[in-house]
Each structure stands twice: as C-alpha cells, then as structure tokens.
Motif scaffolding. Sequence first.
Motif, PDB file in Angstrom:
ATOM      1  N   ILE A 232      28.032  38.654  40.073  1.00 32.35           N
ATOM      2  CA  ILE A 232      28.547  39.394  41.224  1.00 32.35           C
ATOM      3  C   ILE A 232      28.187  38.396  42.287  1.00 32.35           C
ATOM      4  CG2 ILE A 232      26.543  40.753  41.646  1.00 32.35           C
ATOM      5  CD1 ILE A 232      29.911  41.380  43.120  1.00 32.35           C
ATOM      6  N   VAL A 233      27.225  37.627  42.330  1.00 32.93           N
ATOM      7  CA  VAL A 233      26.989  36.579  43.290  1.00 32.93           C
ATOM      8  C   VAL A 233      27.866  35.421  43.361  1.00 32.93           C
ATOM      9  CG1 VAL A 233      25.271  34.902  44.108  1.00 32.93           C
ATOM     10  CG2 VAL A 233      24.522  36.909  43.047  1.00 32.93           C
ATOM     11  N   GLU A 234      28.380  35.165  42.136  1.00 26.35           N
ATOM     12  CA  GLU A 234      29.552  34.041  42.235  1.00 26.35           C
ATOM     13  C   GLU A 234      30.777  34.616  42.871  1.00 26.35           C
ATOM     14  OE1 GLU A 234      27.297  34.374  39.638  1.00 26.35           O
ATOM     15  OE2 GLU A 234      27.746  33.051  38.148  1.00 26.35           O
ATOM     16  N   ALA A 235      30.993  36.007  42.747  1.00 21.61           N
ATOM     17  CA  ALA A 235      32.263  36.890  43.134  1.00 21.61           C
ATOM     18  C   ALA A 235      32.092  36.619  44.527  1.00 21.61           C
ATOM     19  CB  ALA A 235      32.409  38.070  42.464  1.00 21.61           C
ATOM     20  N   TRP A 236      30.958  36.821  44.989  1.00 17.23           N
ATOM     21  CA  TRP A 236      30.647  36.899  46.543  1.00 17.23           C
ATOM     22  C   TRP A 236      31.012  35.514  47.193  1.00 17.23           C
ATOM     23  CZ3 TRP A 236      30.877  40.594  49.873  1.00 17.23           C
ATOM     24  CH2 TRP A 236      30.412  41.989  49.434  1.00 17.23           C
ATOM     25  N   ARG A 237      30.401  34.547  46.633  1.00 17.53           N
ATOM     26  CA  ARG A 237      30.477  33.208  47.017  1.00 17.53           C
ATOM     27  C   ARG A 237      31.740  32.862  47.204  1.00 17.53           C
ATOM     28  NH1 ARG A 237      25.847  33.515  49.474  1.00 17.53           N
ATOM     29  NH2 ARG A 237      23.968  33.197  48.217  1.00 17.53           N
ATOM     30  N   GLN A 238      32.510  32.938  45.934  1.00 21.01           N
ATOM     31  CA  GLN A 238      34.132  32.621  46.020  1.00 21.01           C
ATOM     32  C   GLN A 238      34.716  33.267  46.812  1.00 21.01           C
ATOM     33  OE1 GLN A 238      35.033  32.844  41.745  1.00 21.01           O
ATOM     34  NE2 GLN A 238      33.603  31.461  41.157  1.00 21.01           N
ATOM     35  N   GLY A 239      34.509  34.495  46.975  1.00 15.54           N
ATOM     36  CA  GLY A 239      35.302  35.424  47.787  1.00 15.54           C
ATOM     37  C   GLY A 239      35.138  34.968  49.023  1.00 15.54           C
ATOM     38  N   ALA A 240      33.926  34.791  49.745  1.00 15.13           N
ATOM     39  CA  ALA A 240      33.670  34.556  50.848  1.00 15.13           C
ATOM     40  C   ALA A 240      34.245  33.315  51.527  1.00 15.13           C
ATOM     41  CB  ALA A 240      32.169  34.712  51.135  1.00 15.13           C
TER      42      ALA A 240
ATOM     43  N   ARG B 283      37.013  31.681  50.122  1.00 14.70           N
ATOM     44  CA  ARG B 283      38.532  32.023  50.268  1.00 14.70           C
ATOM     45  C   ARG B 283      38.859  32.778  51.426  1.00 14.70           C
ATOM     46  NH1 ARG B 283      42.415  31.581  45.662  1.00 14.70           N
ATOM     47  NH2 ARG B 283      44.166  33.011  45.936  1.00 14.70           N
ATOM     48  N   PHE B 284      38.267  33.886  51.907  1.00 15.73           N
ATOM     49  CA  PHE B 284      38.721  34.736  52.783  1.00 15.73           C
ATOM     50  C   PHE B 284      38.464  34.151  54.108  1.00 15.73           C
ATOM     51  CE2 PHE B 284      38.364  38.727  55.369  1.00 15.73           C
ATOM     52  CZ  PHE B 284      39.512  39.412  54.999  1.00 15.73           C
ATOM     53  N   GLY B 285      37.610  33.130  54.069  1.00 10.74           N
ATOM     54  CA  GLY B 285      37.028  32.959  55.640  1.00 10.74           C
ATOM     55  C   GLY B 285      36.072  33.751  56.339  1.00 10.74           C
TER      56      GLY B 285
ATOM     57  N   SER C  41      31.190  46.192  35.548  1.00 11.31           N
ATOM     58  CA  SER C  41      32.231  45.248  36.295  1.00 11.31           C
ATOM     59  C   SER C  41      31.877  45.521  37.815  1.00 11.31           C
ATOM     60  CB  SER C  41      33.640  45.956  36.187  1.00 11.31           C
ATOM     61  OG  SER C  41      34.028  45.794  34.887  1.00 11.31           O
ATOM     62  N   HIS C  42      31.960  44.470  38.421  1.00 10.10           N
ATOM     63  CA  HIS C  42      31.813  44.268  39.971  1.00 10.10           C
ATOM     64  C   HIS C  42      32.918  43.801  40.794  1.00 10.10           C
ATOM     65  CE1 HIS C  42      27.558  44.859  38.475  1.00 10.10           C
ATOM     66  NE2 HIS C  42      27.908  43.819  37.489  1.00 10.10           N
ATOM     67  N   SER C  43      32.793  43.998  41.996  1.00  6.42           N
ATOM     68  CA  SER C  43      33.689  43.326  42.795  1.00  6.42           C
ATOM     69  C   SER C  43      33.273  43.022  44.410  1.00  6.42           C
ATOM     70  CB  SER C  43      34.971  44.346  42.995  1.00  6.42           C
ATOM     71  OG  SER C  43      34.772  45.146  43.776  1.00  6.42           O
ATOM     72  N   ALA C  44      33.661  41.825  44.728  1.00  6.11           N
ATOM     73  CA  ALA C  44      33.299  41.515  46.193  1.00  6.11           C
ATOM     74  C   ALA C  44      34.593  41.810  46.821  1.00  6.11           C
ATOM     75  CB  ALA C  44      32.694  40.360  46.298  1.00  6.11           C
ATOM     76  N   LEU C  45      34.520  42.728  48.083  1.00  7.23           N
ATOM     77  CA  LEU C  45      35.651  43.000  48.638  1.00  7.23           C
ATOM     78  C   LEU C  45      35.732  42.621  50.311  1.00  7.23           C
ATOM     79  CD1 LEU C  45      36.155  46.573  47.410  1.00  7.23           C
ATOM     80  CD2 LEU C  45      37.197  44.693  46.505  1.00  7.23           C
ATOM     81  N   PHE C  46      36.886  42.107  50.458  1.00 11.13           N
ATOM     82  CA  PHE C  46      36.749  41.438  52.060  1.00 11.13           C
ATOM     83  C   PHE C  46      38.057  42.173  52.592  1.00 11.13           C
ATOM     84  CE2 PHE C  46      34.675  38.497  49.160  1.00 11.13           C
ATOM     85  CZ  PHE C  46      33.622  38.171  50.307  1.00 11.13           C
ATOM     86  N   CYS C  47      37.815  42.610  53.831  1.00 13.02           N
ATOM     87  CA  CYS C  47      39.040  43.157  54.455  1.00 13.02           C
ATOM     88  C   CYS C  47      38.882  42.624  55.967  1.00 13.02           C
ATOM     89  CB  CYS C  47      38.505  44.800  54.558  1.00 13.02           C
ATOM     90  SG  CYS C  47      40.126  45.694  55.324  1.00 13.02           S
ATOM     91  N   GLU C  48      40.257  42.727  56.541  1.00 12.07           N
ATOM     92  CA  GLU C  48      40.357  42.528  57.656  1.00 12.07           C
ATOM     93  C   GLU C  48      41.522  43.546  58.229  1.00 12.07           C
ATOM     94  OE1 GLU C  48      41.600  38.500  59.875  1.00 12.07           O
ATOM     95  OE2 GLU C  48      43.616  39.568  59.601  1.00 12.07           O
ATOM     96  N   VAL C  49      40.819  44.102  59.434  1.00 15.92           N
ATOM     97  CA  VAL C  49      41.801  45.018  59.850  1.00 15.92           C
ATOM     98  C   VAL C  49      42.122  44.930  61.394  1.00 15.92           C
ATOM     99  CG1 VAL C  49      40.830  47.067  58.654  1.00 15.92           C
ATOM    100  CG2 VAL C  49      39.766  46.501  61.040  1.00 15.92           C
ATOM    101  N   ARG C  50      43.309  45.587  61.649  1.00 19.89           N
ATOM    102  CA  ARG C  50      43.594  45.355  63.401  1.00 19.89           C
ATOM    103  C   ARG C  50      43.608  46.908  63.797  1.00 19.89           C
ATOM    104  NH1 ARG C  50      46.123  40.247  63.970  1.00 19.89           N
ATOM    105  NH2 ARG C  50      47.414  40.867  65.437  1.00 19.89           N
ATOM    106  N   VAL C  51      42.878  46.881  64.914  1.00 23.77           N
ATOM    107  CA  VAL C  51      42.820  48.415  65.192  1.00 23.77           C
ATOM    108  C   VAL C  51      43.347  48.659  66.597  1.00 23.77           C
ATOM    109  CG1 VAL C  51      41.383  50.345  65.948  1.00 23.77           C
ATOM    110  CG2 VAL C  51      40.822  48.866  64.072  1.00 23.77           C
ATOM    111  N   ASN C  52      44.544  49.345  66.723  1.00 29.01           N
ATOM    112  CA  ASN C  52      45.152  49.139  68.237  1.00 29.01           C
ATOM    113  C   ASN C  52      44.280  49.950  69.195  1.00 29.01           C
ATOM    114  OD1 ASN C  52      47.016  50.389  70.308  1.00 29.01           O
ATOM    115  ND2 ASN C  52      48.371  48.757  69.059  1.00 29.01           N
TER     116      ASN C  52
END
Lengths: 329, 780, 168
Positions: free
Chosen positions: B440-448, B450-452, B641-652
């Motif tokens: 999961i740590v690899e997943a976090w590092r790679q995800g972070a 890539r996501f910026g 199984s594991h996931s590292a999830l990254f989300c960007e939202v726009r709130v009006n």
Amino acid sequence: MTPFDYARATDRADALRQGAATNIAFLGGGTNLVDLMRERVASPARVIDVSLLPGAIEDSEGGGLMIGAAVRNTALAEHAAVRARYPMLSRAILAGASAQIRNMATVGGNLLQRTRCTYFYDVEGSRCNKRAPGSGCDARDGFNRIHAVLGASEACVATHPSDMCVALAALDAIVHVEGPGGARTLPFGELHRLPGDAPDRDTVLAPGELITAVELPPLPLAARSTYRKVRDRASYAFALVSVAAAVEMDGDRIADLRIAFGGVAHKPWRATRAEAALRGATASAQAFRDAAAAEFADARPLRDNGFKPALATRTLAAVLSELTTGEAA
Amino acid sequence: MSIVDTAKQTAQGLMQGALEKLVPLAPDSWIPGGVPDPLIARKHGLIGSPVSRLDGRLKVTGAAPFAAEYRFDNMVYAALTYATIARGRIAALETAAAEAAPGVVLVMTYRNAPRMAPPPAFGSSPGGVGPADLPILQDDRIHWNGQPIACVLAETQEQADHAAALIAITYAEEPSTTSLTGAKANGIEQALFMGQKLLNEIGDPEGALAAAPYRVDQVYRTPRHSHNPIEPHAATLAWIGDELVIHDASQMVSQQAQTMADVFGLKAEQVRLTSPYVGGGFGSKGLWDHQVIAAAAAKLSGRPVRIALSREGVYRTVGGRTLTEQRVAIGADADGRFQSLIHTGLAVMTPHNAMPEPFILGSRATYAAPNILLKVEVARMNMLANTFMRAPGEAVGTFALESAIDELATELGIDPVELRIRNEPDKDPISGLPFSSRHIVEAWRQGAARFGWDSRAPAPAMRQEGEWRIGMGCATGTYPYYRMPGAEARITLTRDGDGVRALVEVAAAEMGMGTSTTTAIVAAERLGLPLDWVEVGYGDSAIPGAIMAGGSQQTAAIGAAVIAAQGALVAELLKLAGNDSPLAGLSVDEVGCDAGGLAKLDEPARRESYASILARAQRDSVSATRPGSPPLELMHWSMHSHSALFCEVRVNAVTGETRVSRFLGSFDCGRILNAKTAASQFRGGIIMGLGMALMEETQFDERNGRIMNPSLAEYHVPVHLDVPEIDVIWTDIPDPHTPMGAHGVGEIGITGVAAAVANAIYNATGTRVRDLPITLDRLL
Amino acid sequence: MSLIVNGLEVPAPADARVSLLDHLREGMHLTGTKKGCNQGACGACTVLVDGERILSCLALAVQYDGRRITTIEGLADGDALHPLQAAFIEHDGFQCGYCTPGQICSAIGMVAEAKRGVPSHISPDLTAEVRLSREEIQERMSGNLCRCGAHNGIIDAIRGTVAAEVGA
C-alpha cells in the motif's frame, strides 16, 4: 395500465369533438401520460392522440413567435429564433429530462406535466389529495425535499416539475386554448393554479379543453436572458431550484427584467415582488439578494426543503450578476 | 478487419511469443514453505495484457440473452401485488375481479399457493441463499411494507399488470417498528456475521483515547442504498416433467438452484438454473421471493412463467444496503501514531435475516494501534431484508474511518497521506498473522506523484476559480482476499483437426466483471493454448461445484479449481499417452504445458501435442473434474487488497453543487489478470462510490416503512456528466500465496471513495460532512 | 396499422397499452432493446425513430404507426459491426452489457442532433456551431444510465468514432 381506447385526432376539430367525451386524455409525446397511466395515477378510458396535429413555429402577428402545441421540445429548443431571441427558453428546455424525452415530448404536454411528488405517484401505499382528493397528504410530513416553499396549502405541497414552463412564465407567454366553449387565450401565469383546497386541478383548463399553441410575445430584453437549474446530479434530474431571468440595462440601472423560479411552488413562480424591487434599481449583489429575500419572505419550508429560499436567493443573485455584468448569457 | 479480429490476432501473437517457456503445473495449495503459482513468473503471456471481452460482440449487438428474454411455448406473464403495511395480517382478500379480468390464467395468494418450505436463509446452510427465513406466500402474515401477497398470471404482461391492480386487500395492522429511534428503543444486540461476533478489543481503547494528546471522536451516518442494476430482476421458468428449469439472473447459480430445490422438496438435480448473462448485480442478483412465487404459480397453472419485476417491484422485494451509524475515535501521539482506534456503531436489519452491515471489517487490518475496539451492534426493524451490496461493510465503514483519519490529520497538521503511511502495520493488528502481500505504501507514493498531490492546498478553502471552490482529498480503500470452498472445474479437451479445443466449465456467474474472459485467459495460459481455442462454460447449475460471484473471490476460487482440474487432466493425458509417447514414463511433476501439448520441463524437446495423444489413444476427448483445494492460505496470512484514492472536487460557492473533476485510484491487488476488464472493475466501483458520496439514498419512510423513491428518476445514480475521466493504476505485484498471484478486484474499487470525496470537499470548503449523501444543501 | 422495424413492416399491436418496447421484445422477439426501468428514467430502451432517439418504454406502439424504427439489431451490416459497436468492445464501454444497446442507439441519435446544430444545456453559446467536446458528449448522453460504471469507455468509444466528425 387500465385498458383504454386509442384514437388519432385527424385535425383540431376532430380532437375537440372526441375530447368532449368524459374520461378522456389528450396524448402528446406520452412521456408523462404513459408513465402516469402505467403507474395508474391516470386511467383514461380513451386516449386521443394529438401529437400528429400540425405543429409549427411561426412568426406571430405581433412580432413574437407562435408555437404549435404539438411541436416537440427539441424542435423548440433548437429553433434559430428561440436560440437568438429567447435563449432562456432554449436553455430551460435543454436542462430538462433527457434528449430522448425532449425528442418525444410536445410543448402542450410539457405544460400539463404533473408533479414528481413521490406520494402522488404511490397509488397503492400513500395518501395524496392531488391524486385522490380528500385522502390526505403524506408528503407534508414525509420526504419533501423537492416540495414547495411558496404558495402551498394544507392540502398539497407539490411542485410543478417543468423547466420549460419556468421560462414561459418569465417570458409572459400566452396560452392558446380551444374547447367545447370555443377558443380563448390565457396569460401563462394564469394557466397553472396554486393548490388551495383543490390540488387535483393543476391548471384552470376545463374538461375537453386543448392547448393549441403557446405564443411568445415580442420581448427584446429576452435576448439577454438565461436559465439556471440546480439539482442533485449534473444532468437528468428535476430541479431543486431553477431561475429564469432576463434583464435590460440602462447604464448601471436595471431598466426592466423578468424573473421566474422553478422548483419552489405548485406552479412556475413568477417573481413579481423581486422584479418590482429591482426595476429601476442599481444593479448590485445586495440588491439582488434583497429582492430575492422579498420574494421568499412568505416561504414556508417543510422538513427537508428548508434550504430552498437560501438556494433560490443565491442562485438568483448569481444569475442576475451574470446578466448585468455582461458575462455569458 | 474488425477491431475484434485485430484484438484476437494481437492476443494470438502475444500467445505465440509466450509459448517459448514451459509452465509447470501449479501447486494445489498455498501454505508456508510452498511454491507460488508458476504462472506468476510468466511475464509475457496474455495475463495482464488488455484483452477485450469475449462476449463483447453478443452484448453490443443485443444478441446476449438475459433472463427475461428466454421464452417457452405457452408461456404466461406474472405480475405481483405488494403489501402496503409494515406488519400485520391480511384481513380480507378480494380476487374475483382479477380472476375475471381478460387474459387471466391464475390468481395465486397464500390461500391457494402450493405448500413450500421457507428458503434456508443465507448463511444458515451450505447451499441456502434465501433472503430471510420467512415463508413465501404461505400465510396471511405481513412482515414488511412491499411484501408480495398475490401473483397474477395472464396471457400478456399488460393483462397481468392490470389484473394485479384489481386485487383488493384489507389489512389488520399490528404494531411495527419502522423508525431508527423505535428500533433502538426495542433493544440493541451484538451483531453476528457468518456466525462470528463483530467485536474485537485489544488493550484499553477508551483509556488510551482519553490519554492521547490528539484525538478525533465523531459519528458518521450512511443511509440505505439500492444496487439498481439496470436489468431488473427477472426469471423465465417452466416445469418440465418433475424438473424445474429456470432462466434466471443470478450471481449464485448453483446455490440458488439448491435453495429452490429445498423450497419445493426436490433433489438438487431436479432444478436446472441457467444464468449466462446478468445485467448487473452488485450483490442483489440472488434468490428473492419472485423466483419462488413464479415457480409456484407455474406449478399451479401448468404453464411456463415469465416474471420480470417492475423497477418498483425491485425496490419492494429486493433488499439493499442498510443504514449505519458509526462512531470513529482515534487517539494519536504528536507524531501521528495511533494509540487508540475505536470504530463502533449500529446497523439495522430485520427480525428474519442475518446481515448486519459489517462496517468494521476494513478497520481490522488497515492501521496499527496498540489499543483497538471494533464493534457492530444491530437494531431491528420491520422492513424488507437488507442484504450485501458491493463491498458490504467496507464501502460504508471506510467512509467513517477514512473521514476520521482526515480529521485527525487536520488536528495534527500532518499530511493525510503521510499520516496513513506512518500508521502502517507490520502484521495484522487483530490476528497477528503476517500479511501475504501488502504494498500500500508503494500505491500511495505512485498515486500521489501521478495525481499531483503536492499541489493540494494545505488548509481548506484556499482555491477558487470563478464560482468553483477546488479541493483535494484522499482515502485508503481495503477489501479482503477470500476464496470460498466449493468451487469445481471441469476441463475437456476435444480434438479438432490437428489441434484441440478446450472447454473449461465452472459453475460461476458473470455479471460483467469479465470472469468468463479472465477464466479463458488463465486456462489458455495454463494449457498452452491460444485464447480462441478455449471456451468457458459457466452460469449453469448443471456444471459441478458451487461458486459465487460475491466477496470478490470468484476469480481465486475458479483459479484454484482450474489448477486442480488441470492436474487431473494432465495425469489422465499421461496415462493415455502410454509407452509409445515421447512422454512415456513421465509423472505430472515432470511435465509442463505449452504450444498445445505437454513437454518435459527440463527437456522441452521431449513433447507431444494433446491432439496426438488423443489420436494415438483413439479418443475424441479427455475430461477431468476436480474441486479446488481448501483455502488454507487464509489460515496462514492476513490477505487484503488495498487502494490509495485521490479525488479533486469542485464545489459551487453559490449553489453547493459538487462535481468530481479528477479521480485516481492506485491499487495494490496482487497481479492483474486482464488489464482491460480489471480497469473497468476499478472504475465501476469508484463510480458507484461517487454516487454513494454525493447522491444515493433509498428513502425509507419511517412512518410506515415504505420506500418512497422506487424509481431511477428519484433514486439518483451518477449520470455521464457526473463522471470524470478516472485514472487507475496498479502495483501489479503478485501475491505469492494465491492462484495466479491475484486478488479479487470487484469490490475494492468502491471502498474509500466516499471518504476521498468528503475529504476533498472539506479541503475545498472547510465544511466537514459526516452524513451521506453530501447533497448541496449541506454545503450552502 | 404497421410499423417499420429495421426495414421490415410489422403490424402494430391490437392492445393499445402495449409499449413500443414491449412490442419489440415480446411481440417481435427483438430483445436487444432493453427494459431497465419502464419509467423513462434510464435510457436502456432507446431506439431510433426516423433517425431520432426516443425512449421506447414511454412510447405506445400504436402511436408509431408508419414510422421507421431502428433497434440495436438493425445497426450491424451482416457480420460487420457498426463502427460504434466495435469501438464499445475495444474501449470496454460496458460490463454487464444491459445498458449497451441503449447507449449505442442513443449515441447515434446524439451525433445526428449535433450535426443538425442542436445545442445542449452546457453549450456556452447557443448559436455557435456544435463541437462535441468530451463534456458535451457526457451531457448529451446523460439520459443513458450505466450502473456498472463503464462511463469512461462509453465516451471514449463515441469520441473515437461517430462523434469524431463533430469533435472538439
């Protein structure tokens, strides 16, 4: 669905003749009526198909547009004159339902859409004065997030679901009607009723009366107009609140304007108080908010819809700000 | 050449390239000291490459038959009438008008229905998959608002629907519990899930919480959810002699056939249930009342029956995910290390089922803490039996846990990714078992990267473009690896000219997960055959064994069964090969499969094709059936199984509307078998999670227990415009202790998503929403 | 009274209650058109009538007398898939496949609307030429629900084929 007879009206006179019988329903695109019949909210004995009657969009004598009742929603939204001269109407239509439904639905049928109150739809399990007069209203103390905050009654707190009608209310449209008693016209604002103690009647139409056309008066200020719809997902959902607005500026003063709200009442809500407050006023965010506040001064929120006055106020302010500052229309 | 052909050729090309390396047979169990599946070492085959669905053509042409699309001669259509009270009895039942209506063949109520045993409730017996232990149409009792109480059969659906509406019912209502407050007042019990208490306690969690310098302690709420597969539940069935043939929409084919047999007092082999295409299930496509009622009505009328539930009918009779109220409290030291982790709360179920939403499951192995309290309690309501829905437990549990961690990160002033990594456990915090595969740590590092993630504003409400406030959030998703016993596979090789065709049969279900394609890929690789020489049979109770599309374990279960069957098949082939074969005298351990035959592992030139072996033995085909080994791996390792999830939202800022503008899922799920269908599973789960975060709620009227939005117009699921382009990546690190090195991918996608969205909304607005769904009124 | 379905003339049903959807599925055994909600809320039943996409569940079959109806079964040219069908496979624009026929028919109707100049709710300029950006396609396809979550693949498939001509 209860069994019914289906008949096509060959022309308007034929439609009216057939429509004089009891327990009939005029059928347009079917997008609401067929659903209501399947849910047994409506059980007409005879369905008269008026969707094939000639329907055109033509310049009216007064310089506006005459829209046949059988014109499909998409055809109206895409019409060049509507896009250019009445953009709020195009936008309102395009904000409604889905493209498939807009391709089917007629203008006349859209005006006669019935509420999406879920208790209204629940024939077997819920009480509803609109569907079964006198049975009670389960929405008042139930799920009423989509329900009315203005003009509701003890008997009914339902909202009118149409987007198109909100624009037509703002545009001072005229409804052409023909029935057993002859032809007549109605200002758009007089077509739909507030529920009062007879919520089963959505409109003032008499039995057998048929909407034949909707007329848009010439309204130069409508060229600077828009429609904004706020809902629970990005598309294909009914409005929680919507705003149709048109503004004509004179320097930084509002020379004239039209405002209507959707999603707040049993009928498309023409915001006459807000208009009066702003007509001639200097455009400012505060003025917009004050005007909306005036419009919603009598709001009576229910359990789940207390956010609507604030949402409507903010949405109106944003729309007017956009229209008065000249950004995107 | 069509795209399909191109894809096939590409696949075959890949295949040919891979045929240079013999693959030994796989081990049949995974225990410490054992060897991993040799397929893991095979890096250039079909496995992991993007292969288009083999059933794609049938689906895009509308030719794939679904349950309501089979037909029998002389078939009639069913319609149901549903109760409108939550509890009581039927006082009067007037069916004469319905019976007299045009086209009506039968009106069946408890008064004339055949006697049937209640279906064994899920979890109560090996094959039992009943929704509850209630009898179906056997008495006048009403147990929930929406219960079917009458069935009409008619020559057309229109006639049946109309007649069903003519049945008049009078009720004798009895006191019922339909509010959460009332249910709590009636009493709260410790929840049992699959016979085990949902309770774990280590150390002194409350004491450690109180003593911790930093802490969060909050309550999170999730509403009821409905699966809403686009295909409504349906079955087309007939009694043929004393055999019941059911074309159903099922994700548990053999188990449903067994349960139907139990209900009607039949032997298992007297029920034949097929379900080759299922229009989405997500946990809901199991046995509910409608199949039992339709089979009973078919029996009574002597006519085959189609029962296709209306969308409202689905809401009334097919349960969904229940509501939860969860407390998460975390105490941490100044470095952010958890000193105490408390995740407790309440789920609602009925008096007649056994499905407490087990929302603590994901909290058992995600973070290290010396003091832990995890506990689910239940209260009971008179309502339709709730059931499992995609990632039961974890989907809603991770919302609470991962929101709380975000809140703690704010308290601590530590980056939420860093905080999670800082609390990585080195072994399972509850069981003490080592992890089988945890990256999961690899997943976090790679995800972070890539996501910026480093561009995220460190404090809330700092970014705005026009009306839109922008924020980023993250969350961990987790789902266990399972492998249920009971799976079998039958592999049949049949000569076809100079080659062979392979038929691999597994009693599995395919709802679009890609199972049939993945099974074909794995079987082709194991047998050393091109993909288009392999056919997969599934979705049919006549196939031996019992596999369930549930718990994200079907691929592993099939994988182990195919390994066992392949071992038996190779043994049989070696026997058939006899003394004249180059393979003469070799044992199963000495050979591998490639290029359409067997070869000696350390002497690949010593080989013979399957077709040649069969020809010499004067056989057209050879077949072997074997069950998969018991899932011993689960006893030796903590498997997740594991996931590292990254989300960007726009709130009006004006309306409170939220739009998800970017989403990245970085997954650690063992080896990915089919890059194309696995990506779709990840995205599908994430999108369902977006719905859960922002719009989904089954409206349950607490006054009478009636579901008030039984419609796809009023129950909102995400539409195209709600769904951004979703980026998915994976570590692709095989788990050495599973078949193929794989983990399931069906449910991990939804876990953590709601928290990632909520955390992004907090970052955008500074508003923390702890109740789902996060509708615009909560952000005004 | 008759309908023309995929080029074949077929009689309209005698029972006026029969929807176009049920007439296709039960009357003609053309089960490629799917029933998802029967409420006009999911788009699975989308077919093309004289080239326009409509919901066949809300259409009474008798109302479509004389109209030309194209269903998913009418799109492929013999064994050759319609390019959009092939693209759905390539882009994995489905999982279970149940909403797929409706998505495909809808996309074909959608592109025809765009070519004709029909704007959408999110078009910044109502009078400008229509260019189908990703977001425009998403808005215009929002009447077709997918519960498996194949949205990305669906939009990719459409962008890469039928919408390419009017793409942005």
